[in-house]
Scaffold this motif. Structure first.
Motif, PDB file in Angstrom:
ATOM      1  N   ARG A 107      -5.395  -8.420  -4.239  1.00 52.58           N
ATOM      2  CA  ARG A 107      -5.266  -7.761  -2.921  1.00 52.58           C
ATOM      3  C   ARG A 107      -5.729  -8.649  -1.783  1.00 52.58           C
ATOM      4  N   GLY A 108      -5.305  -9.890  -1.809  1.00 51.41           N
ATOM      5  CA  GLY A 108      -5.572 -10.769  -0.677  1.00 51.41           C
ATOM      6  C   GLY A 108      -6.993 -11.302  -0.562  1.00 51.41           C
ATOM      7  N   ARG A 109      -7.867 -10.923  -1.480  1.00 57.18           N
ATOM      8  CA  ARG A 109      -9.242 -11.408  -1.392  1.00 57.18           C
ATOM      9  C   ARG A 109      -9.297 -12.898  -1.637  1.00 57.18           C
ATOM     10  N   GLU A 132       5.284  -7.460 -12.285  1.00 58.42           N
ATOM     11  CA  GLU A 132       5.533  -7.396 -10.854  1.00 58.42           C
ATOM     12  C   GLU A 132       4.246  -7.134 -10.124  1.00 58.42           C
ATOM     13  N   ASN A 133       4.137  -7.684  -8.946  1.00 61.74           N
ATOM     14  CA  ASN A 133       2.963  -7.403  -8.167  1.00 61.74           C
ATOM     15  C   ASN A 133       3.330  -6.456  -7.042  1.00 61.74           C
ATOM     16  N   SER A 134       2.673  -5.315  -7.026  1.00 62.94           N
ATOM     17  CA  SER A 134       3.047  -4.287  -6.061  1.00 62.94           C
ATOM     18  C   SER A 134       2.720  -4.675  -4.624  1.00 62.94           C
ATOM     19  N   SER A 135       1.581  -5.335  -4.409  1.00 65.45           N
ATOM     20  CA  SER A 135       1.178  -5.646  -3.032  1.00 65.45           C
ATOM     21  C   SER A 135       2.066  -6.740  -2.459  1.00 65.45           C
ATOM     22  N   GLY A 136       2.331  -6.660  -1.192  1.00 64.59           N
ATOM     23  CA  GLY A 136       3.236  -7.597  -0.542  1.00 64.59           C
ATOM     24  C   GLY A 136       2.623  -8.949  -0.257  1.00 64.59           C
ATOM     25  N   ASP A 137       1.284  -9.026  -0.292  1.00 67.90           N
ATOM     26  CA  ASP A 137       0.658 -10.283   0.128  1.00 67.90           C
ATOM     27  C   ASP A 137       0.299 -11.172  -1.051  1.00 67.90           C
ATOM     28  N   GLU A 138       1.189 -11.276  -2.004  1.00 65.30           N
ATOM     29  CA  GLU A 138       0.947 -12.123  -3.169  1.00 65.30           C
ATOM     30  C   GLU A 138       0.981 -13.592  -2.794  1.00 65.30           C
TER      31      GLU A 138
END
Lengths: 319, 86
Positions: A107-109, A132-138
């Motif tokens: 999660r962007g950390r 798949e990664n659900s969050s857009g900020d991969e």
């Protein structure tokens, strides 16, 4: 010029055939002969069967759960520490173990822009790639099959190396940690969580220091997981790829043995309702690659003021 | 011209992204790797070993390494223009 290069190559190949892979001056933290020549070992003790562990990891790739309470808790703990650093780590390497959970919960950390996921099992790496990664900020993510004990990563190329429950099966943990340190940029961070008890905790601090990390930190957390029965415990261990990989005569756990073990474990540790609480101790290690900006003790003998000077200045009056 | 990354492998597999190729080294010698288009593998000249790229994923565990024989290496050297590794 071409002929001397060819001669050098022939020399290296001859060395291979005699079981010595590299001229001594090349870096290797352990006998490189282990890699291509199984018979060797160069005098280094091999406690864990890395081939067997690779097969465990292959199996875990299809057996593992989408989310896992214990693994996720450990990954979250590591990622929290990242956030506490308030520093960005653009280039990161995630080694083995529960790298999948780390990536999923990121999660962007840590401000990671480029992430390399590495494991010694090709099946596990492919499984990560398919997730798949659900969050857009991969971050931009890459995949490599590799061994922590023979790290194929360029020196000073990473800002961060994370290993979540991966390093406790290495035969040469100091060697793996040294290679991690070298792969880090100055002021880069090494963050690892390993399964281990109190004994290992006292060793962990030494391991970090001997590997050359600065500002080392060690702490232990305990997690209790409740299983409905002993079989579920074994299944969970299998799904994590955490079953026994000690070198032993028979690497297969026979059904009779498994049943007997489960029955004994149940009778020893089972609660009244038949459930089994199992305790996992996780050791968290942090260490940094040396950098001039870091605080460190001055070199011995470099003091400009003596203790007697200090006493004269601040000590009791001699009048 | 860099032979790594930007070019597609003739084996129909995926090429290795540049960002990845730039940080990978030979697990044994820690020296740079060279992408060999003919075999679709990563070659370590320092160790005389080649590592496969399977389904677009470099496999750099020592056990997957294959010793190069002189002939293979020699023809590689002769057909190359400049060594783009490093």
């Amino acid at each position: 010029m071409a002929s001397s290069a060819a001669a050098a190559r022939r020399l290296l190949l001859l060395r291979h055939r005699h079981g010595h892979l590299l001229p001594k001056r090349h870096f290797s933290s352990s006998s490189a002969a282990d890699g291509l020549d199984d018979g060797g070992g160069g005098g280094r003790v091999k406690i864990f069967d890395r081939d067997l562990k690779r097969r465990h990891r292959d199996r875990a790739a299809w057996a593992m759960r989408e989310t896992d309470g214990l693994v996720d808790a450990v990954a979250e703990n590591l990622l929290d520490r990242l956030e506490d650093c308030r520093k960005a780590f653009p280039s990161a390497l995630c080694l083995g173990g529960s790298a999948g959970a780390v990536r999923r919960l990121l999660r962007g950390r840590g401000g990671i822009e480029r992430l390399i996921m590495m494991d010694m099992s090709a099946d596990m790496v492919k499984k990560w790639r398919e997730s798949e990664n659900s969050s857009g900020d991969e971050p931009e993510t890459h995949f490599v099959v590799g061994d922590e004990e023979f790290l194929p990563i360029k020196e000073s190329s990473q800002d961060l190396i994370i290993s979540c429950l991966g390093l406790h099966w290495t035969n040469d943990l100091p060697g793996a940690m040294i290679q991690c340190r070298l792969a880090l940029q100055p002021d880069g961070l090494f963050l690892a969580a390993i399964l281990g008890g109190e004994t290992l905790k006292s060793v962990a601090g030494n391991l970090l220091t001997r590997a050359g990390f600065t500002l080392p930190g060690v702490d232990v957390d305990q997690y209790t997981v409740k299983y409905n029965n002993a079989f579920e415990l074994v299944e969970h261990l299998r799904a994590m790829g955490e079953t026994n990989a000690l070198f032993q005569r028979n690497p297969v756990l026979k059904r009779d043995t498994a049943l007997a073990t489960a029955a004994i474990y149940q009778s020893m540790f089972g609660l009244e309702d038949g459930s089994i609480p199992a305790t996992f101790q996780v050791i968290y290690m942090t260490g940094w690659r040396e950098h001039p900006s870091q605080q460190k003790a001055k070199r011995r003998g470099s003091a400009a003021i003596s203790f007697s000077d200090i006493q004269k200045q601040f000590g009791p009056s001699e009048n | 011209m860099r032979r790594t990354a930007a070019l597609l492998s003739t084996h129909g597999g995926r090429s290795i992204p540049r960002a990845l190729a730039d940080v990978l080294v030979c697990p044994l010698s820690k020296q740079p790797l060279r992408y060999c288009e003919a075999t679709g593998s990563l070659v370590s000249d320092a160790a005389g070993v080649s590592f496969p790229v399977l389904d677009g994923i470099p496999s750099l565990v020592p056990k997957d390494g294959k010793l190069l024989d002189d002939q293979e290496v020699k023809s590689e050297q002769e057909s190359s223009t400049t060594d783009s590794s490093g």
